[in-house]
Design an enzyme around this catalytic site. Structure first.
Site, PDB file in Angstrom:
ATOM      1  N   ASN A 139      -6.508  -2.787   1.466  1.00 58.19           N
ATOM      2  CA  ASN A 139      -6.522  -4.245   1.574  1.00 58.19           C
ATOM      3  C   ASN A 139      -7.958  -4.732   1.643  1.00 58.19           C
ATOM      4  O   ASN A 139      -8.825  -4.066   2.206  1.00 58.19           O
ATOM      5  CB  ASN A 139      -5.803  -4.707   2.842  1.00 58.19           C
ATOM      6  CG  ASN A 139      -4.293  -4.576   2.740  1.00 58.19           C
ATOM      7  OD1 ASN A 139      -3.738  -4.533   1.649  1.00 58.19           O
ATOM      8  ND2 ASN A 139      -3.634  -4.526   3.888  1.00 58.19           N
ATOM      9  N   ARG A 163       0.822  -1.223   0.000  1.00 59.75           N
ATOM     10  CA  ARG A 163       0.000   0.000   0.000  1.00 59.75           C
ATOM     11  C   ARG A 163       0.852   1.268   0.000  1.00 59.75           C
ATOM     12  O   ARG A 163       0.607   2.181  -0.812  1.00 59.75           O
ATOM     13  CB  ARG A 163      -0.978  -0.026   1.171  1.00 59.75           C
ATOM     14  CG  ARG A 163      -2.139  -1.013   0.990  1.00 59.75           C
ATOM     15  CD  ARG A 163      -3.087  -1.011   2.165  1.00 59.75           C
ATOM     16  NE  ARG A 163      -2.426  -1.445   3.390  1.00 59.75           N
ATOM     17  CZ  ARG A 163      -2.990  -1.424   4.591  1.00 59.75           C
ATOM     18  NH1 ARG A 163      -4.222  -0.974   4.738  1.00 59.75           N
ATOM     19  NH2 ARG A 163      -2.326  -1.850   5.651  1.00 59.75           N
TER      20      ARG A 163
END
Length: 789
Positions: free
Chosen positions: A36, A18
């Site tokens: 996620n 990320r």
């Protein structure tokens, strides 16, 4: 402007993906978000299709270091008629929290579990860096290292779904986590702890506690905990220390009395202990370390590596007490900061063995450690980061050609397998695995997970662990099998477990032959299990239930478009005293000498001193009468017999002791110029008859030939047999599975003997031992389905 949804599947959580996406998107002035989910890594991009595809291609071709991508998708939101995630286009790119109501069925879950990773170089430097706020902090982790699989309670992988959920971050750690400590660099390393789920520091430290053997709390002060633990080790005592996958027992490996005392406490008279070293330099003073072995020790998996011991270890290691009768020792480096701090203080190798009685699984729950570790250790060092699933340390070695052989697949290596050879499975399948060295497997078209090593299911505690880990993985993926597979042996614990699960879920229940599953596992690892290409499989181990009701173990099997069938096997010989035969190599020697036609007086002379007079009468009669009619073709028992005849091992103190001692003896003479023994096939060509070989071995013993030269000739004979059968059967793609192929010397010989026409298949990601049987059961079932289609 269009919105584009990108999905990346695989090990994409817990690897810094990320923050990496955030940086790369902002550098390209893209708008949108990343988060996620149980599907994997979800990205929304506002822009043109070309911008979205270019960005996706960048992420797929240059992912973060520890990511493993198994699939990706690109959808235009408007094309799918989906509601936008935000009412207006964002003016930047950001990281979103994972969705709270993330309900996915098992076929759509694309997030694989990130394995636990050893402490990285950056965190190691911080541990000893003056002025760094994590200097000496025993639980430092970052995006690249620390516990993952062992602390995950749910998917997607976020702190709220770990065993650290109730441990709040301090303000400094929170700012690190949110990425608010400064500008994200345009290139080079990302901020170490941006969205690092196990982030903590001395201010918001994971509480540590030290207990006496009586479970009395001694101190909660971290510095005092470490001081007292190090002092106890210095004084020659055993201490229990919580690791990543369970509790370890540590003791000074340079103090003979400390090692002997630990052996007594663990009821472990001779089995070698694993060692933990403070650094690679100390390792090199004790072991002849190849470059391949060094890299494995320093890898993020940080396994135990079997290395050749030097004649005079520089550290003062008590090698005779640590690994009696062996010339290899199991070595690892401290993979957790707590362990690293202790090892740096002591500056010498320590015994590092699982906290349990021999034969029982590793202790991993704090309450169990306080109740049980006192019988082994004077102190128990624990901390408040619960372990979700138990994991032993992984164990590997390398053959003479530098090829890795997995001996135990656990911490750092489990539970993923890539690529997924079962992507064409029509339904979700669960395989219970074997009884010894159990590891189960579950698979569907999206994933294959092979559990960590779970031990011998004859133990009640191992059965509990099996249930716990299975339920945990089923819960993470909401997995419900439609087919359940198990070993064909009707008395296997794993078979009973599978049948009960099938009854509870309504799944079909199918049995798979033990050696069929071994061979199929090897084929699937090499993605040949649906190819129909002819492969000759040498499936050699100690024990496995055969299709004729006998005990197999010296099998040569053929795979082709018609499936798997047995072609050749070691000639049967009687099983004496049931399971005791695998524990007492002397029984294998007696059985084989009898079945090979050795006269009674010669048997008695060769085995003089092996049995008491009463035992000799009983076992010799059992051999003559065929005992209960049960016979075996086990190559493992043949190896045991040779070890016994050479006087190495009459009774095994631990599994495979006879084979390990025989390999050690042979390795000393590996360069000697010795020919193979004669080994013939039966007239029908379907049985390997060891009579001529055993006769030659016994003749050499009678006139005083070196035991080492006999040992090396024996292994050369087995290696030569492989290619004798290859030529006879006309198959030149050869595969090797079963516990016998844990022998690095034999595997190296096979590689050395192979000709240019041969293709050799060894296990790469799985152990050749019974740990691969769950995976292989799925492969064998798929082979059967293809045959029936």
């Amino acid at each position: 402007m269009e919105a584009h949804r990108l999905l990346i599947e695989g090990i994409v959580q817990g690897v810094g993906f990320r923050p990496y996406v955030l940086r790369e998107a902002r550098l390209r002035q893209l708008k949108g978000w990343v988060r996620n989910s149980s599907k994997g890594l979800e990205i929304l991009i506002y822009g043109t299709r070309e911008e979205a595809e270019t960005f996706l291609n960048l992420l797929l071709t240059h992912p973060p270091e520890h990511a493993l991508i198994t699939g990706s998708r690109h959808k235009t939101v408007q094309e799918q008629g989906e509601a936008k995630e935000e009412p207006e286009h964002p003016n930047t790119f950001r990281i979103l929290e994972s969705p709270e109501n993330d309900h996915q069925d098992e076929t759509s879950a694309g997030a694989l579990l990130p394995p636990d990773r050893a402490i990285c170089d950056r965190c190691r430097q911080e541990l000893r860096q003056a002025g760094n706020r994590r200097n000496g902090y025993a639980f430092t982790t970052c995006l690249n290292c620390g516990p993952r699989y062992s602390v995950i309670t749910g998917l997607p992988y976020d702190r709220a779904r770990t065993t650290m959920a109730e441990l709040p971050m301090c303000e400094s750690c929170r700012l690190e986590y949110e990425g608010s400590c400064g500008a994200v660099p345009k290139e080079g390393p990302l901020p170490a702890r941006q969205h690092s789920q196990t982030n903590s520091c001395p201010v918001c430290a994971i509480p540590m506690r030290l207990y006496a053997a009586s479970a009395q709390l001694l101190t909660e002060d971290p510095a005092r905990c470490l001081d007292l633990t190090a002092n106890a080790l210095e004084a020659g005592s055993t201490v229990a220390v919580k690791g990543v996958g369970g509790y370890l027992l540590l003791a000074d490996a340079c103090a003979a009395n400390a090692v002997k005392q630990l052996r007594k406490q663990k009821n472990r008279p001779a089995k070698p202990f694993a060692l933990m070293y403070p650094d690679i330099e100390t390792v090199q003073g004790d072991a002849e370390l190849s470059e391949t072995e060094r890299k494995a020790l320093e890898s993020t998996q940080a396994p135990i590596v079997l290395c050749r011991l030097r004649d005079k270890p520089a550290s003062g290691l008590c090698s005779a007490e640590v690994a009696p009768g062996l010339n290899r020792i199991g070595i690892m480096l401290p993979y957790a900061p707590l362990l690293r701090i202790l090892l740096q203080r002591l500056a010498r190798p320590l015994i590092a063995t699982s906290a349990n009685l021999s034969g029982s699984p590793i202790i991993y729950r704090d309450r169990d450690a306080l109740a049980q570790c006192g019988r082994f250790a004077c102190l128990t060092l624990t901390f408040e980061r619960d372990i979700m699933v138990p994991q032993d340390d992984s164990v590997i070695q390398f053959d003479t050609h530098g090829r890795r052989i997995l001996l135990r697949r656990s911490r750092g290596l489990a539970p993923n397998h890539h690529p997924n050879p079962f992507s064409k499975l029509p339904v979700p399948v669960f395989a219970a695995g074997a009884d010894l060295k159990n590891a189960f497997a579950l698979a569907d078209s999206q994933k294959i997970l092979v559990s960590q090593y779970l031990g011998n299911l004859a133990s009640y505690e191992s059965l509990e662990n099996w249930h716990h880990v299975r339920q945990h993985l089923f819960g993470l993926y909401r997995f419900c099998p439609e087919v359940v597979l198990h070993d064909a042996h009707p008395a296997c614990h794993s078979s009973g477990l599978a049948q009960k699960l099938a009854a509870e879920t309504g799944a079909a229940c199918v049995s798979i032959g033990h050696h069929e599953s071994h061979f199929a596992a090897l084929l699937a690892e090499h993605e040949l299990h649906q190819s129909g290409q002819e492969v000759l499989g040498f499936i050699w181990d100690g024990t496995g239930y055969g299709g004729d009701g006998q005990i197999w173990g010296g099998e040569v099997m053929r795979y082709c478009a018609q499936g798997i069938r047995r072609e050749v096997h070691l000639k049967y010989f009687p099983v004496l005293a049931g399971d005791r035969m695998s524990l007492e190599p002397r029984l294998s020697a007696l059985s084989l000498l009898h079945s090979c036609g050795f006269a009674a007086d010669r048997r008695e002379k060769l085995l003089a001193g092996f049995f008491t007079e009463q035992e000799w009468g009983y076992y010799n009669k059992a051999a003559l009468t065929g005992a209960n009619g049960l016979q075996t073709s086990s190559m493992g028992r043949l190896i045991d017999a040779v070890s016994a005849l050479l006087g190495l091992t009459m009774r095994n103190n631990y599994e495979a002791e006879a084979a390990m001692r025989l390999e050690t003896l042979a390795s000393v003479h590996a360069r000697s110029d010795t020919a193979a023994y004669p080994l013939q096939l039966s007239p029908c060509g379907t049985q390997i008859d060891p009579r001529l070989m055993l006769t030659a071995i016994c003749d050499e013993l009678s006139y005083g030939e070196s035991r080492g030269r006999i040992a090396i000739r024996f292994f050369r004979t087995l290696a030569g047999l492989v290619f004798q059968l290859s030529r006879k059967l006309g198959v030149f793609t050869l595969g090797f599975s079963g516990g016998v192929f844990q022998n690095a010397l034999l595997c190296g010989m096979i590689r050395q003997t192979a000709g240019p026409e041969h293709r050799l298949l060894f296990h790469n990601q799985l152990s050749p031992n019974d740990e691969n049987c769950g995976f292989g059961q799925i492969a064998a079932w798929q082979i059967r389905q293809l045959k029936q289609a």
